[in-house]
Write a protein that holds these residues in place. Structure first.
Motif, PDB file in Angstrom:
ATOM      1  N   THR A  22       0.821  -1.209   0.000  1.00  0.00           N
ATOM      2  CA  THR A  22       0.000   0.000   0.000  1.00  0.00           C
ATOM      3  C   THR A  22       0.854   1.258   0.000  1.00  0.00           C
ATOM      4  O   THR A  22       0.401   2.304  -0.459  1.00  0.00           O
ATOM      5  CB  THR A  22      -0.968   0.016   1.200  1.00  0.00           C
ATOM      6  OG1 THR A  22      -0.224   0.012   2.415  1.00  0.00           O
ATOM      7  CG2 THR A  22      -1.911  -1.172   1.161  1.00  0.00           C
ATOM      8  N   ARG A  28      -3.426   3.079  -6.079  1.00  0.00           N
ATOM      9  CA  ARG A  28      -4.562   2.164  -6.210  1.00  0.00           C
ATOM     10  C   ARG A  28      -4.896   1.364  -4.960  1.00  0.00           C
ATOM     11  O   ARG A  28      -5.977   0.799  -4.876  1.00  0.00           O
ATOM     12  CB  ARG A  28      -4.309   1.177  -7.339  1.00  0.00           C
ATOM     13  CG  ARG A  28      -4.217   1.795  -8.683  1.00  0.00           C
ATOM     14  CD  ARG A  28      -5.589   2.098  -9.212  1.00  0.00           C
ATOM     15  NE  ARG A  28      -5.450   2.894 -10.418  1.00  0.00           N
ATOM     16  CZ  ARG A  28      -6.398   3.635 -10.890  1.00  0.00           C
ATOM     17  NH1 ARG A  28      -7.554   3.692 -10.289  1.00  0.00           N
ATOM     18  NH2 ARG A  28      -6.206   4.339 -11.969  1.00  0.00           N
ATOM     19  N   ALA A  30      -5.228   0.852  -0.698  1.00  0.00           N
ATOM     20  CA  ALA A  30      -5.370   1.400   0.653  1.00  0.00           C
ATOM     21  C   ALA A  30      -5.356   0.197   1.600  1.00  0.00           C
ATOM     22  O   ALA A  30      -5.324  -0.949   1.158  1.00  0.00           O
ATOM     23  CB  ALA A  30      -6.673   2.176   0.770  1.00  0.00           C
ATOM     24  N   ARG A  40      -8.365   1.084  -3.648  1.00  0.00           N
ATOM     25  CA  ARG A  40      -8.676   2.434  -3.174  1.00  0.00           C
ATOM     26  C   ARG A  40     -10.054   2.891  -3.660  1.00  0.00           C
ATOM     27  O   ARG A  40     -10.718   3.688  -3.010  1.00  0.00           O
ATOM     28  CB  ARG A  40      -7.593   3.407  -3.641  1.00  0.00           C
ATOM     29  CG  ARG A  40      -7.693   4.770  -2.989  1.00  0.00           C
ATOM     30  CD  ARG A  40      -6.466   5.613  -3.243  1.00  0.00           C
ATOM     31  NE  ARG A  40      -5.321   5.209  -2.454  1.00  0.00           N
ATOM     32  CZ  ARG A  40      -5.173   5.468  -1.153  1.00  0.00           C
ATOM     33  NH1 ARG A  40      -6.107   6.097  -0.492  1.00  0.00           N
ATOM     34  NH2 ARG A  40      -4.086   5.087  -0.525  1.00  0.00           N
TER      35      ARG A  40
END
Length: 75
Positions: A22, A28, A30, A40
């Motif tokens: 992440t 892209r 999370a 994301r």
């Protein structure tokens, strides 16, 4: 995602939620409340779309994953 694109596949059975991916592919990915990578965009899918300009960052995340829980797949 359109046909012919690339996606980052997350194998949640291998992942331990360390979060390195992440950080490397923040465009892209999370983290959920347990630290596991999620898209994301909130789609909840394990295949996260990768735009052409993001491929290097996605490849870095794959290469650096300590548990090999990520891979790039062509669609």
């Amino acid at each position: 995602m359109s046909a012919g694109g690339t996606a980052l596949h997350v194998d949640w059975t291998r992942c331990r939620g360390r979060g390195l991916c992440t950080e490397l592919f923040a465009e892209r990915l999370a983290r959920d409340e347990w630290g596991y990578p999620i898209a994301r965009d909130g789609s909840g899918t394990r295949d996260v779309p990768v735009l052409p300009g993001e491929r290097d960052a996605a490849a870095d995340a794959v290469a650096m994953c300590p548990l090999q829980a990520l891979r790039l797949v062509e669609r």
